[in-house]
Enzyme design. Structure first.
Site, PDB file in Angstrom:
ATOM      1  N   PRO A  14       0.837  -1.206   0.000  1.00  0.00           N
ATOM      2  CA  PRO A  14       0.000   0.000   0.000  1.00  0.00           C
ATOM      3  C   PRO A  14       0.870   1.255   0.000  1.00  0.00           C
ATOM      4  O   PRO A  14       1.983   1.237   0.519  1.00  0.00           O
ATOM      5  CB  PRO A  14      -0.783  -0.118   1.306  1.00  0.00           C
ATOM      6  CG  PRO A  14       0.056  -0.969   2.189  1.00  0.00           C
ATOM      7  CD  PRO A  14       0.770  -1.930   1.295  1.00  0.00           C
ATOM      8  N   SER A 263       7.061   5.304   9.807  1.00  0.00           N
ATOM      9  CA  SER A 263       7.161   4.064   9.040  1.00  0.00           C
ATOM     10  C   SER A 263       5.779   3.472   8.835  1.00  0.00           C
ATOM     11  O   SER A 263       4.793   3.908   9.436  1.00  0.00           O
ATOM     12  CB  SER A 263       8.046   3.056   9.768  1.00  0.00           C
ATOM     13  OG  SER A 263       7.293   2.409  10.759  1.00  0.00           O
ATOM     14  N   LYS A 264       5.730   2.456   7.972  1.00  0.00           N
ATOM     15  CA  LYS A 264       4.456   1.801   7.675  1.00  0.00           C
ATOM     16  C   LYS A 264       3.854   1.167   8.925  1.00  0.00           C
ATOM     17  O   LYS A 264       2.660   0.992   9.022  1.00  0.00           O
ATOM     18  CB  LYS A 264       4.653   0.744   6.590  1.00  0.00           C
ATOM     19  CG  LYS A 264       5.065   1.361   5.272  1.00  0.00           C
ATOM     20  CD  LYS A 264       4.920   0.403   4.115  1.00  0.00           C
ATOM     21  CE  LYS A 264       5.130   1.165   2.811  1.00  0.00           C
ATOM     22  NZ  LYS A 264       4.862   0.408   1.621  1.00  0.00           N
ATOM     23  N   ARG A 265       4.710   0.794   9.854  1.00  0.00           N
ATOM     24  CA  ARG A 265       4.209   0.131  11.056  1.00  0.00           C
ATOM     25  C   ARG A 265       3.742   1.118  12.132  1.00  0.00           C
ATOM     26  O   ARG A 265       3.130   0.745  13.106  1.00  0.00           O
ATOM     27  CB  ARG A 265       5.291  -0.782  11.643  1.00  0.00           C
ATOM     28  CG  ARG A 265       5.480  -2.058  10.861  1.00  0.00           C
ATOM     29  CD  ARG A 265       6.747  -2.762  11.257  1.00  0.00           C
ATOM     30  NE  ARG A 265       7.918  -1.912  11.093  1.00  0.00           N
ATOM     31  CZ  ARG A 265       8.496  -1.669   9.913  1.00  0.00           C
ATOM     32  NH1 ARG A 265       8.028  -2.222   8.831  1.00  0.00           N
ATOM     33  NH2 ARG A 265       9.537  -0.869   9.819  1.00  0.00           N
ATOM     34  N   ASP A 266       4.060   2.403  11.943  1.00  0.00           N
ATOM     35  CA  ASP A 266       3.724   3.382  12.976  1.00  0.00           C
ATOM     36  C   ASP A 266       2.226   3.563  13.162  1.00  0.00           C
ATOM     37  O   ASP A 266       1.778   4.033  14.200  1.00  0.00           O
ATOM     38  CB  ASP A 266       4.383   4.732  12.675  1.00  0.00           C
ATOM     39  CG  ASP A 266       5.866   4.699  13.022  1.00  0.00           C
ATOM     40  OD1 ASP A 266       6.251   3.796  13.798  1.00  0.00           O
ATOM     41  OD2 ASP A 266       6.620   5.535  12.516  1.00  0.00           O
TER      42      ASP A 266
END
Ligand code: GLU
Length: 502
Positions: A14, A263-266
């Site tokens: 994404p 980041s994408k995980r944030d």
């Protein structure tokens, strides 16, 4: 020359809001200069390809209104716009560099390279495949033509490397970045980057430069992580004798703490979305979280770019008008989810109510609730100024359609006095007999009744609200009464009386 810019994402998952912001800046710049905004899909790294990612990128841009003028699925005279469909062009262009001896074939196997790396490490050095080492390694520079040909005939695997620097050349390369200013690079320190991989596919660097040239890109606006690649790219343009575009490297979006890249995980860590649209069940997007695309666009535009002045709310046309590369900030923008919400709240106050009515009607359907006679447009008018997210609509509007099943205990304890049930009975009768329950008439009717009977309005209003809503929340009570109508009012008041009979 007319301005042409491109957004060149790799379909590896994404699109992160950092990528959305890069796309937005490209779009704003293109529109400001009556230029073209190109979407190019950089999918040469098949190992990182993720099914569905290209569609996600297109859908996200479409939701946000950042519409490309040229794209894989649209028009455009310089396509194809997907790198995997452009292989022929990379082959013909690598031939140009091989013939002019600016690139060469390298036959070193991964094992040989690994061994050289460890040997250098053992000496406390770093192995770099560059102008100093080139002559000692297994490539078409060091080997004779016959030897090279023999390896090719044998089918030995090879990569194509760029002759980044050669002895005797000028070591100083001055680069201009529209955001950072002048950057000076010592080209003798660079390695001979691979341009074509063993599988015959071009690397990012090679395909990117060839495509930007062939697609007549005038300005490369991209994330700061590509700043270190600018020297190589400019050297490649020089090697082809092509004019390089202008470059603008946009600073990173930082974590809310200001420390490190968002980041994408944030999203999981901080509990706010970092993607425009939902990717999977675990990864909701701004859309699903209830943001309006125009508010997200406004927030992201100002996260790393400043038009100067105090103005904060910009329509897309105003953004286009005000946008300039000079306004891009050098330091990273800290992602502030509260500020992002504030923008959404501001936009929700001004948005055309019919958009909110559509959301409400959908919420009703999803919750299996019949709207009966209740006027959704009126409900929206009453709750619009109470919304921060579109997802608040149902919370704020539900009680207009669904009678309370329970009552806020704390509020009841505080507001229900021994005479409350009697007072509410009288109000219920008053409403039942009223010919009209418009808020304008109901208010004075109840007020004068209270006056005539020597009862403070305070003793009525809070219990009435609890009876209608279930708690002390909601807009003006008389407005609620008139919106839900006489029958519902009477029914709800009587239900509350029954519930609180002890
Ligand atoms: N494919 C690269 C990316 O996904 C594009 C970088 C560039 O714009 O040159 O970041």
């Amino acid at each position: 020359m007319s301005v042409r810019v491109r957004f060149a994402p790799s379909p590896t998952g994404p699109l992160h809001i950092g990528g959305v912001r890069t796309a937005l800046y490209n779009y704003l710049f293109a529109k400001k200069h009556n230029g073209a905004f190109v979407l190019r899909i950089e999918d040469t790294d098949q190992t990182r390809y993720v099914e569905g990612a290209e569609k996600y990128i297109a859908d996200a841009l479409s939701w946000l209104g950042i519409t490309p003028d040229e794209s894989p699925s649209g028009n455009g005279a310089v396509g194809p716009y997907r790198q995997s469909d452009r292989k022929k062009l990379y082959v013909s262009n690598i031939d140009v560099l091989l013939r002019s001896k600016k690139a060469y074939l390298a036959f070193d196997t991964p094992e040989e390279l690994a061994a050289m790396r460890s040997a250098a490490e053992a000496e406390g050095e770093t192995f770099i495949y560059n102008w100093k080492k080139r002559g000692e390694l297994k490539n078409s520079v060091s080997l004779s033509e016959e030897e090279t040909q023999r390896l090719l005939n044998e089918g030995a695997p090879y990569v194509v490397r760029f002759k980044t620097f050669s002895e005797g050349q000028n070591t100083t390369l001055k680069l201009k970045d529209e955001v950072r200013g002048t950057v000076t690079v010592d080209t003798s320190l660079l390695d001979d980057k691979i341009l074509v991989k063993q599988d015959g596919m071009p690397t990012y660097h090679f395909a990117n430069v060839v495509d930007d040239h062939l697609m007549k890109i005038t300005h490369v606006i991209r994330g700061e992580e590509w700043l270190p690649s600018m020297a190589l790219h400019v050297l490649l343009y020089n090697a082809f004798d092509w004019e390089a575009p202008s470059f603008a490297h946009v600073p990173l979006i930082l974590k809310p703490s200001g420390k490190g890249k968002l980041s994408k995980r944030d999203g999981d860590t901080f509990g706010f979305p970092v993607f425009p649209l939902q990717w999977d069940k675990q990864t909701p997007g701004f859309k699903e979280a209830g943001y309006l695309p125009e508010s997200l666009v406004n927030y992201l535009a100002l996260l790393g770019w400043s038009p100067g002045g105090e103005k904060e709310l910009f329509s897309i046309d105003e953004l286009i008008d005000a946008f300039s590369l000079e306004g891009i900030t050098k330091s990273g923008g800290r992602f502030d989810s509260e500020r992002c919400k504030w923008f959404n709240q501001q936009y929700l106050q001004k948005v055309n109510p019919m958009r909110l009515v559509a959301v409400l009607e959908n919420d009703l359907k999803e919750n299996g609730v019949d709207k009966n006679e209740i006027d959704c447009t009126r409900v929206v008018e009453l709750i619009q100024n109470r919304l921060t997210l579109l997802t608040d609509i149902w919370e704020e509007a539900k009680f207009f359609f669904v009678s309370p099943k329970e009552y806020d205990e704390k509020a009841v304890r505080k507001q229900w006095k021994p005479d409350t049930n009697n007072l509410l009975s009288a109000i219920s009768e008053l409403i039942a007999n009223a010919k009209n329950v418009s808020a304008e008439e109901l208010g004075p009717l109840i007020k004068s009744w209270a006056n005539e009977n020597g009862i403070g309005l305070g003793k009525i209003m809070a219990p009435l609200r609890i009876a209608l809503v279930g708690s002390l929340r909601g807009p003006d009570v008389f407005e609620i009464c008139s919106t839900i109508g006489v029958t519902n009012c009477v029914h709800r008041i009587n239900a509350a009386i029954g519930y609180n009979k002890s």
